[in-house]
Scaffold this active site. Structure first.
Site, PDB file in Angstrom:
ATOM      1  N   GLU A  48      51.759  56.466   6.844  1.00  0.00           N
ATOM      2  CA  GLU A  48      50.225  56.840   7.337  1.00  0.00           C
ATOM      3  C   GLU A  48      49.647  56.903   6.133  1.00  0.00           C
ATOM      4  OE1 GLU A  48      51.004  60.390   9.812  1.00  0.00           O
ATOM      5  OE2 GLU A  48      51.803  59.189  11.212  1.00  0.00           O
TER       6      GLU A  48
ATOM      7  N   TRP B 182      56.628  59.946  18.431  1.00  0.00           N
ATOM      8  CA  TRP B 182      57.369  58.752  18.778  1.00  0.00           C
ATOM      9  C   TRP B 182      58.717  59.312  18.161  1.00  0.00           C
ATOM     10  CZ3 TRP B 182      58.946  54.997  14.624  1.00  0.00           C
ATOM     11  CH2 TRP B 182      58.692  55.606  13.224  1.00  0.00           C
ATOM     12  N   ASP B 183      58.856  60.230  17.373  1.00  0.00           N
ATOM     13  CA  ASP B 183      60.087  60.703  16.938  1.00  0.00           C
ATOM     14  C   ASP B 183      61.210  60.937  18.385  1.00  0.00           C
ATOM     15  OD1 ASP B 183      57.973  61.843  15.509  1.00  0.00           O
ATOM     16  OD2 ASP B 183      59.238  61.926  13.834  1.00  0.00           O
TER      17      ASP B 183
END
Length: 221
Positions: free
Chosen positions: A159, A21-22
């Protein structure tokens, strides 16, 4: 002082070149403003793997597109299911299963590119499709109870807590995704449903303090 190399950097081996996603949230918006051709090329990577994302959602009994947490050549999730920690113990990895904000992150990237470039071909074709199919996923993922909408059992950007319910980042991004796609929807019933879900989706925001609770129950930890 003992100096140790980082676990991973621009060319580190830890993630084996996988796409996260970065790229969609942090890298692509900058390129959309400074090097639009590069941003468009990055989006084409997602567009070409849309069929795999559609199939991933179908296998879960949901609609729309579910993009993978770790993506490589074919768009099938390549997140490992386990790894050994520093003590040699086998640890389960659940990000591929539960870190679903990636779906809205891809939509965010497409929207960022469109806002900077107004690329008419992308807007009418693949860009619209990315936004619509990701919204369809959220509409099938969200659960409504007593007039409030929830996203249960996810992993947010933090996370270290897994799984959690109503992660603020995930819910806010899903809400944005639904509203952004609703502006493009041609089906009036679908548009109305997406807006209804977006309005009902809880986000843990406390107006008195101006603080978001990271996920349901976070303040009680």
């Amino acid at each position: 002082v003992e100096l140790r190399p980082p676990v991973s950097a621009l060319t580190g081996h830890a993630y084996r070149g996988h796409v996260f996603w970065d790229s969609d949230v942090f890298v692509l918006p900058f390129l959309a403003a400074t090097h639009p051709a590069a941003a468009r090329a990055m989006l084409e990577y997602r567009v070409r793997r849309l069929p795999a994302a559609l199939e991933a959602a179908r296998r879960l009994g949901r609609r729309g597109a579910r993009f993978p947490w770790e993506s490589a050549a074919d768009g099938v999730d390549v997140t490992p299911t386990s790894a050994r920690n520093q003590a040699g113990q086998l640890v389960r990895i659940r990000t591929g299963e539960l870190e679903e904000h990636i779906v809205a992150d891809v939509a965010w990237a497409a929207s960022a590119y469109l806002e900077w470039t107004a690329d008419p071909d992308f807007a009418a074709g693949p860009g619209k499709e990315l936004l619509i199919q990701t919204a369809r996923y959220w509409a099938s993922r969200i659960r409504v109870e007593n007039g409030r909408a929830h996203i249960y059992g996810v992993i947010g950007p933090d996370e270290y807590h897994e799984p959690v319910d109503d992660n603020a980042f995930t819910n806010v991004m899903a809400r944005w995704n639904l509203r952004r796609a609703a502006a493009l929807a041609e089906d009036e019933q679908e548009r109305a449903r997406w807006l209804e879900l977006a309005d009902a989706l809880v986000d843990g925001y406390a107006s008195k303090s101006g603080i978001y609770e990271q996920f349901a129950g976070f303040f009680a930890l």
